[in-house]
Structures are given as structure tokens and as C-alpha cells.
Design an enzyme around this catalytic site. Structure first.
Site, PDB file in Angstrom:
ATOM      1  N   THR A 191     -89.538-116.243  41.779  1.00 30.57           N
ATOM      2  CA  THR A 191     -89.298-114.631  42.195  1.00 30.57           C
ATOM      3  C   THR A 191     -90.008-114.605  43.736  1.00 30.57           C
ATOM      4  OG1 THR A 191     -91.401-114.282  41.443  1.00 30.57           O
ATOM      5  CG2 THR A 191     -89.634-114.300  39.848  1.00 30.57           C
ATOM      6  N   THR A 226    -104.786-113.823  30.528  1.00 26.34           N
ATOM      7  CA  THR A 226    -105.833-112.852  31.304  1.00 26.34           C
ATOM      8  C   THR A 226    -106.687-112.228  30.382  1.00 26.34           C
ATOM      9  OG1 THR A 226    -105.714-110.996  32.859  1.00 26.34           O
ATOM     10  CG2 THR A 226    -103.760-111.169  31.097  1.00 26.34           C
ATOM     11  N   ASP A 227    -107.723-111.833  31.204  1.00 29.74           N
ATOM     12  CA  ASP A 227    -108.794-111.014  30.225  1.00 29.74           C
ATOM     13  C   ASP A 227    -108.306-109.623  30.254  1.00 29.74           C
ATOM     14  OD1 ASP A 227    -109.150-109.987  33.102  1.00 29.74           O
ATOM     15  OD2 ASP A 227    -111.265-110.487  33.155  1.00 29.74           O
ATOM     16  N   GLU A 228    -107.463-109.018  30.856  1.00 24.97           N
ATOM     17  CA  GLU A 228    -106.859-107.719  30.778  1.00 24.97           C
ATOM     18  C   GLU A 228    -106.529-107.313  29.453  1.00 24.97           C
ATOM     19  OE1 GLU A 228    -104.891-106.514  34.177  1.00 24.97           O
ATOM     20  OE2 GLU A 228    -105.890-107.796  35.523  1.00 24.97           O
ATOM     21  N   TYR A 252     -98.486-104.690  32.333  1.00 20.38           N
ATOM     22  CA  TYR A 252     -98.578-106.033  32.455  1.00 20.38           C
ATOM     23  C   TYR A 252     -99.540-106.749  31.223  1.00 20.38           C
ATOM     24  CZ  TYR A 252    -101.436-110.219  34.096  1.00 20.38           C
ATOM     25  OH  TYR A 252    -102.153-111.444  34.097  1.00 20.38           O
ATOM     26  N   ALA A 270    -100.352-105.249  28.534  1.00 22.84           N
ATOM     27  CA  ALA A 270     -99.864-105.206  27.304  1.00 22.84           C
ATOM     28  C   ALA A 270     -98.638-106.471  26.897  1.00 22.84           C
ATOM     29  CB  ALA A 270     -98.955-103.917  27.005  1.00 22.84           C
ATOM     30  N   LYS A 298     -98.867-109.385  28.569  1.00 18.79           N
ATOM     31  CA  LYS A 298     -99.541-110.661  28.239  1.00 18.79           C
ATOM     32  C   LYS A 298    -100.146-110.629  26.884  1.00 18.79           C
ATOM     33  CE  LYS A 298    -100.251-113.371  31.046  1.00 18.79           C
ATOM     34  NZ  LYS A 298     -99.543-114.810  31.418  1.00 18.79           N
ATOM     35  N   ASN A 341    -108.396-114.163  39.837  1.00 14.67           N
ATOM     36  CA  ASN A 341    -108.757-115.067  40.692  1.00 14.67           C
ATOM     37  C   ASN A 341    -108.626-114.715  41.917  1.00 14.67           C
ATOM     38  OD1 ASN A 341    -107.248-118.030  39.010  1.00 14.67           O
ATOM     39  ND2 ASN A 341    -108.227-116.362  37.990  1.00 14.67           N
ATOM     40  N   VAL A 359    -108.271 -98.822  49.414  1.00 16.96           N
ATOM     41  CA  VAL A 359    -109.319 -98.857  48.322  1.00 16.96           C
ATOM     42  C   VAL A 359    -108.854 -97.725  47.211  1.00 16.96           C
ATOM     43  CG1 VAL A 359    -111.713 -98.574  47.287  1.00 16.96           C
ATOM     44  CG2 VAL A 359    -111.255 -99.836  49.587  1.00 16.96           C
ATOM     45  N   ASN A 381    -115.063-103.081  43.468  1.00 22.88           N
ATOM     46  CA  ASN A 381    -113.945-103.147  44.471  1.00 22.88           C
ATOM     47  C   ASN A 381    -114.484-103.075  45.771  1.00 22.88           C
ATOM     48  OD1 ASN A 381    -112.373-103.995  42.342  1.00 22.88           O
ATOM     49  ND2 ASN A 381    -111.162-101.864  42.406  1.00 22.88           N
TER      50      ASN A 381
HETATM   51  P1  NAD Z   1     -97.807-115.388  40.571  1.00 25.47           P
HETATM   52  O1  NAD Z   1     -97.265-114.124  40.172  1.00 25.47           O
HETATM   53  O2  NAD Z   1     -98.417-115.559  41.808  1.00 25.47           O
HETATM   54  O3  NAD Z   1     -97.007-116.415  40.258  1.00 25.47           O
HETATM   55  C1  NAD Z   1     -96.079-116.345  39.073  1.00 25.47           C
HETATM   56  C2  NAD Z   1     -95.012-117.573  39.157  1.00 25.47           C
HETATM   57  O4  NAD Z   1     -93.989-117.563  38.010  1.00 25.47           O
HETATM   58  C3  NAD Z   1     -94.231-117.368  40.454  1.00 25.47           C
HETATM   59  O5  NAD Z   1     -93.959-118.601  41.218  1.00 25.47           O
HETATM   60  C4  NAD Z   1     -92.796-117.021  39.939  1.00 25.47           C
HETATM   61  O6  NAD Z   1     -91.835-117.583  40.752  1.00 25.47           O
HETATM   62  C5  NAD Z   1     -92.746-117.648  38.660  1.00 25.47           C
HETATM   63  N1  NAD Z   1     -91.973-116.876  37.633  1.00 25.47           N
HETATM   64  C6  NAD Z   1     -92.059-115.576  37.222  1.00 25.47           C
HETATM   65  N2  NAD Z   1     -91.109-115.436  36.411  1.00 25.47           N
HETATM   66  C7  NAD Z   1     -90.718-116.558  35.836  1.00 25.47           C
HETATM   67  C8  NAD Z   1     -89.688-116.778  34.906  1.00 25.47           C
HETATM   68  N3  NAD Z   1     -89.094-116.135  34.259  1.00 25.47           N
HETATM   69  N4  NAD Z   1     -89.136-118.326  34.935  1.00 25.47           N
HETATM   70  C9  NAD Z   1     -89.792-119.165  35.720  1.00 25.47           C
HETATM   71  N5  NAD Z   1     -90.634-118.838  36.613  1.00 25.47           N
HETATM   72  C10 NAD Z   1     -91.183-117.774  36.758  1.00 25.47           C
HETATM   73  O7  NAD Z   1     -99.031-115.268  39.230  1.00 25.47           O
HETATM   74  P2  NAD Z   1    -100.204-116.073  39.186  1.00 25.47           P
HETATM   75  O8  NAD Z   1    -101.433-114.999  39.659  1.00 25.47           O
HETATM   76  O9  NAD Z   1    -100.436-117.217  39.745  1.00 25.47           O
HETATM   77  O10 NAD Z   1    -100.599-116.071  37.786  1.00 25.47           O
HETATM   78  C11 NAD Z   1    -100.297-117.206  36.899  1.00 25.47           C
HETATM   79  C12 NAD Z   1    -100.438-116.947  35.540  1.00 25.47           C
HETATM   80  O11 NAD Z   1    -102.224-116.678  35.260  1.00 25.47           O
HETATM   81  C13 NAD Z   1     -99.989-115.709  34.810  1.00 25.47           C
HETATM   82  O12 NAD Z   1     -99.524-115.921  33.507  1.00 25.47           O
HETATM   83  C14 NAD Z   1    -101.163-114.731  34.898  1.00 25.47           C
HETATM   84  O13 NAD Z   1    -100.892-113.762  33.778  1.00 25.47           O
HETATM   85  C15 NAD Z   1    -102.393-115.553  34.726  1.00 25.47           C
HETATM   86  N6  NAD Z   1    -103.476-115.071  35.187  1.00 25.47           N
HETATM   87  C16 NAD Z   1    -103.607-114.790  36.683  1.00 25.47           C
HETATM   88  C17 NAD Z   1    -104.908-114.279  37.019  1.00 25.47           C
HETATM   89  C18 NAD Z   1    -104.973-113.699  38.527  1.00 25.47           C
HETATM   90  O14 NAD Z   1    -106.065-113.171  38.822  1.00 25.47           O
HETATM   91  N7  NAD Z   1    -104.085-113.993  39.326  1.00 25.47           N
HETATM   92  C19 NAD Z   1    -105.836-114.263  36.177  1.00 25.47           C
HETATM   93  C20 NAD Z   1    -105.692-114.562  34.659  1.00 25.47           C
HETATM   94  C21 NAD Z   1    -104.495-115.048  34.307  1.00 25.47           C
HETATM   95  P1  TYD Z   2    -105.554-106.507  41.522  1.00 24.75           P
HETATM   96  O1  TYD Z   2    -105.994-107.652  42.621  1.00 24.75           O
HETATM   97  O2  TYD Z   2    -104.267-105.858  41.656  1.00 24.75           O
HETATM   98  O3  TYD Z   2    -105.862-107.236  40.198  1.00 24.75           O
HETATM   99  P2  TYD Z   2    -105.986-106.413  38.594  1.00 24.75           P
HETATM  100  O4  TYD Z   2    -105.426-105.021  38.799  1.00 24.75           O
HETATM  101  O5  TYD Z   2    -105.203-107.140  37.958  1.00 24.75           O
HETATM  102  O6  TYD Z   2    -107.505-106.452  38.439  1.00 24.75           O
HETATM  103  O7  TYD Z   2    -106.647-105.209  41.757  1.00 24.75           O
HETATM  104  C1  TYD Z   2    -108.231-105.796  41.621  1.00 24.75           C
HETATM  105  C2  TYD Z   2    -108.691-104.458  41.772  1.00 24.75           C
HETATM  106  O8  TYD Z   2    -108.760-103.742  43.120  1.00 24.75           O
HETATM  107  C3  TYD Z   2    -108.236-103.383  40.874  1.00 24.75           C
HETATM  108  O9  TYD Z   2    -109.242-102.714  40.292  1.00 24.75           O
HETATM  109  C4  TYD Z   2    -107.304-102.601  41.649  1.00 24.75           C
HETATM  110  C5  TYD Z   2    -107.935-102.483  42.916  1.00 24.75           C
HETATM  111  N1  TYD Z   2    -107.143-102.409  44.209  1.00 24.75           N
HETATM  112  C6  TYD Z   2    -107.420-101.633  45.091  1.00 24.75           C
HETATM  113  O10 TYD Z   2    -108.455-100.889  45.427  1.00 24.75           O
HETATM  114  N2  TYD Z   2    -106.469-101.396  46.303  1.00 24.75           N
HETATM  115  C7  TYD Z   2    -105.360-102.240  46.456  1.00 24.75           C
HETATM  116  O11 TYD Z   2    -104.779-102.208  47.391  1.00 24.75           O
HETATM  117  C8  TYD Z   2    -105.370-103.240  45.295  1.00 24.75           C
HETATM  118  C9  TYD Z   2    -104.004-104.159  45.411  1.00 24.75           C
HETATM  119  C10 TYD Z   2    -105.961-103.471  44.355  1.00 24.75           C
END
Ligand code: NAD
Ligand code: TYD
Length: 354
Positions: free
Chosen positions: A35, A133-135, A159, A161, A163, A189, A215, A258
Site C-alpha cells: 500500500t 497496539t496499546d490504543e 483504527y 476499534a 485493531k 514507535n 501540532v 506531543n
Molecule cells: P505501516 O503502515 O508502516 O505498515 C503496514 C504495512 O502493511 C505496509 O507495508 C503495507 O503495505 C502492509 N499492508 C497493509 N495492508 C495489507 C494487506 N491487506 N495485505 C498485506 N500487506 C498489507 O505500519 P507499522 O507502523 O509498521 O505497523 C505495523 C503493525 O504494528 C500494525 O499492525 C500496527 O497496528 C502495529 N503497531 C504500530 C505501532 C506504531 O507506532 N507504528 C505501535 C503499536 C503497534
Molecule cells: P500519530 O503519530 O499519528 O500516532 P497515534 O495517533 O497513533 O498516537 O500521532 C501521535 C500524536 O501526535 C497524537 O497525539 C496526534 C499528534 N499529532 C500532531 O499533533 N500533529 C500531527 O501532524 C500528527 C501526525 C500527530
């Protein structure tokens, strides 16, 4: 031995694949739909590496997944693939329902069919690890204790919901069918290869481009930050030693508002890439309209994984954020390709994609 990783071209998945192959010779089958968030440029260093087999496809494609499982006979499935951005889920929840819920259900069914037919010795060792996720726990007030594994699920965004629904499916597949599942719920992360739609990479690339740093609202919302490589090491540890059917919260005790994160990014850039006119990047900070339903605070109680599996993060926030800013400064081509969409052209040139 082989593992199947889904979403291994995304932010966390690609860090996981790189770390895995740096520490093990076990082949990785990487199934990713590519994607907008999937970027094979993240894995350019593995192009000539036979231990990495990339397959472009949807985790919800039963025929494809059944074929991959039968052909490669992985000992584990690590499910990273998801739609992951809260703001996108607010504007268009459909893809979140399709991938995070429906496709996860199909992947679980494919894994169950494969696992049920394995010889008993292989069945015992098989694992399905679901990355979440913790969300899913909802929002905390300033005085609440951090999320423990026993907290109620109270997701607030499309999102979270979606997960939460996938976590429940994984749990049910363990209780109903005895599937050997593990679930991890990690905090926010940050680190290399983070798509610049999320807070930290967006602030870095916008700052360098001289653009506003948006922000949301007053910026006092709190997130709990973990360097991506520490998330990857926790997942490896849970895969190795996690108790079947259990969930593990992953976090590094790094709660920050933030606005403090954005200010810290600006200070590091002021030091590492000072502006020609001597002004601070903080001048670019702009408060914008708040996210609808914006969760006030997330925080992880990581004592279970620390106590039961002996896991600890290697980075503090100070060391991790400095490495992250340095990575973006060192990789302007990656940033440019992501911003212009050229990473998709790069993929087409390097790989035969269906
Ligand atoms: P990301 O959006 O960077 O990457 C998602 C990947 O999944 C992409 O490479 C995309 O091409 C692939 N993908 C999406 N839909 C697909 C499908 N139907 N089939 C095959 N591939 C598909 O996400 P991320 O930040 O790397 O997160 C990875 C996982 O970790 C997710 O499950 C997310 O919920 C979880 N997570 C993320 C965070 C964070 O802070 N980013 C924290 C906790 C948990
Ligand atoms: P984000 O990185 O989208 O992660 P998540 O919403 O999954 O926690 O956002 C982290 C925090 O930063 C969130 O409280 C929303 C805020 N945020 C901003 O203030 N400005 C921005 O442009 C973005 C993308 C997020």
C-alpha cells in the site's frame, strides 16, 4: 527453518526483517500488499539475499496464503500488516475494516488450516504472533495508572476499534480452536523508515523543508514512545518464550506530551543541522485544529514482559530520538522518494511485482 512475516515492507515490519536477518539465518517470507505505507526501498540491502523472499499480495487472499504456507512450511506467522494511521482511519475507515479485521480473519483461518494439518511435533512448535497496539485500551486521564494487560478494551478511533476486533479474533482462535497464538500491544514507535505522516517523522521532514510543524490542539496529549528496534527485540522475545494465548504489553516507560516531542526534535535539528539564518526550527511550530476524538493519554505498564520474559529496551528516549533525527539527515533520498511517491517507481524497477 522459515518464518512468514506480513507487512514486512512497512515501518515496523521492515525494521523487524532487517534485524531478524542480522541475527539469524532463518529465511523470511515477506508478504506485503505494498500500500502507500509499504516501501521495499527499506529492504534494499536484502536485494541479493536469498534468505529474504518477498511476495506482493494481500493477507486476505486465501489462495495466495494457503499456497505460501504449503510451499514454505513456516514455523511461525508474524502478523504486522495493517492500516495503521489514526487520521486516515477517521477520513476513510473502510480499508481499516477490510485489512485489520476481515483480512486478519482470513489469515487466521489459513494459519489454522495449515497448523491443524502439521505433524504433531511441528504443531507444538508453531506460533501465530499478532502485532497490536496499546490504543485498544482507549484513553487514560492524567492520574490513571498505565495500561496493564488486564485493562478493559475501550477503543475510540476506527483504527483502534479495528485493531481491538483483530485482537479479539486472535484470542477467540486460541480459546476455540487451540491455535498457538501470542498477542503484543505496543506503545507508539519511532525510528528509521517511519512514514512521514506520523508525528515524529512528519516533524523532522517538515522542519527540514521549512514547512509548518502542525501540532494538534494544545499539544498536551501524551504518548508513550519506544524506539522501533526495541519493539522488534520484544517481539522476538515473545515469539521465543511467550506463553500461548497470552498478551504482552510492550513499552519503555517514556511518556511525553506531543509539544515536548516536537520541541525536542527542533532542538536536535538546531544542533545537528542549524539554519543558515541562525533561527530555531521551533519558529515553525503551528497549533492547528485538534483531531476529532483525540485520545488524551496512552501509557504502557511493561512489567509483565520485563518480569516474565526478561525483556528491557536498549534505548532511552534521548538516545533513540537522536539516532532517529540522524537517520533522517543521513537519508535524504529515502525522504524524497517517500514524499514524491517515487518509491513506488523504485519498487517497480527493482522487483517483479504482480
Ligand atoms: P505501516 O503502515 O508502516 O505498515 C503496514 C504495512 O502493511 C505496509 O507495508 C503495507 O503495505 C502492509 N499492508 C497493509 N495492508 C495489507 C494487506 N491487506 N495485505 C498485506 N500487506 C498489507 O505500519 P507499522 O507502523 O509498521 O505497523 C505495523 C503493525 O504494528 C500494525 O499492525 C500496527 O497496528 C502495529 N503497531 C504500530 C505501532 C506504531 O507506532 N507504528 C505501535 C503499536 C503497534
Ligand atoms: P500519530 O503519530 O499519528 O500516532 P497515534 O495517533 O497513533 O498516537 O500521532 C501521535 C500524536 O501526535 C497524537 O497525539 C496526534 C499528534 N499529532 C500532531 O499533533 N500533529 C500531527 O501532524 C500528527 C501526525 C500527530
Amino acid at each position: 527453518m522459515t518464518i512468514l512475516v506480513t507487512g514486512g515492507a512497512g515501518f515496523i515490519g521492515s525494521n523487524f526483517v532487517l534485524d531478524w536477518l542480522a541475527q539469524s539465518d532463518e529465511t523470511v517470507i515477506n508478504l506485503d500488499k505494498l500500500t502507500y505505507a509499504g516501501n521495499l526501498e527499506n529492504l534494499a540491502s536484502l536485494q541479493a539475499d536469498g534468505r529474504h523472499i518477498f511476495v506482493r499480495g494481500d493477507v486476505g487472499d486465501r489462495v495466495l496464503v494457503d499456497g505460501l504456507l504449503a510451499e514454505h512450511r513456516p514455523r511461525a506467522v508474524l502478523h504486522f500488516a495493517a492500516e495503521s494511521h489514526v487520521d486516515r482511519s477517521i477520513h476513510g475507515p473502510e480499508d481499516f475494516i477490510q485489512t485489520n479485521i476481515v483480512a486478519t480473519f482470513r489469515l487466521l483461518e489459513a494459519a489454522r488450516t495449515y497448523w491443524s494439518a502439521l505433524p504433531v511435533t511441528e504443531q507444538v512448535d508453531f506460533r501465530f504472533l499478532h502485532v497490536s497496539t496499546d490504543e485498544v485500551y482507549g484513553a487514560l486521564s492524567p492520574d490513571d495508572p498505565p495500561f496493564a494487560e488486564t485493562n478493559r478494551y475501550e477503543p475510540n478511533s476506527p483504527y483502534s476499534a479495528s485493531k481491538a476486533a483483530s485482537d479479539h479474533l486472535v484470542r477467540a482462535w486460541h480459546h476455540t480452536y487451540g491455535m498457538p497464538v501470542l498477542t503484543t500491544n505496543c506503545s507508539n514507535n519511532y525510528g528509521p523508515y517511519h512514514f512521514p505522516e506520523k508525528l515524529i517523522p512528519l516533524m523532522i521532514v517538515n522542519a527540514l523543508a521549512g514547512k509548518p510543524l502542525p501540532v494538534y490542539g494544545n499539544g498536551l496529549q501524551v504518548r508513550d514512545w519506544l524506539y522501533v528496534k526495541d519493539h522488534c527485540s520484544a517481539i522476538r522475545r515473545v515469539l521465543e518464550a511467550g506463553a500461548l494465548g497470552e498478551t504482552y504489553n510492550i513499552g519503555g516507560w517514556n511518556e511525553k506530551p506531543n509539544i515536548e516531542i516536537v520541541q525536542r526534535v527542533c532542538e536536535l535539528l538546531d544542533e545537528m543541522r542549524p539554519k543558515a539564518d541562525g533561527s530555531s526550527y521551533k519558529m515553525q511550530i503551528t497549533h492547528v485544529v485538534d483531531r476529532p476524538g483525540h485520545d488524551r493519554r496512552y501509557a504502557i505498564d511493561a512489567r509483565k514482559i520485563e518480569r516474565e520474559l526478561g525483556w528491557k529496551p536498549a534505548e532511552t528516549f534521548d538516545t533513540g530520538i537522536r539516532k532517529t533525527v540522524q537517520w533522517y539527515l543521513d537519508n535524504p533520498a529515502w525522504v524524497e522518494h517517500v514524499q514524491t511517491g517515487a518509491y513506488h517507481d523504485w519498487v517497480a524497477k527493482q522487483y517483479e511485482v504482480a
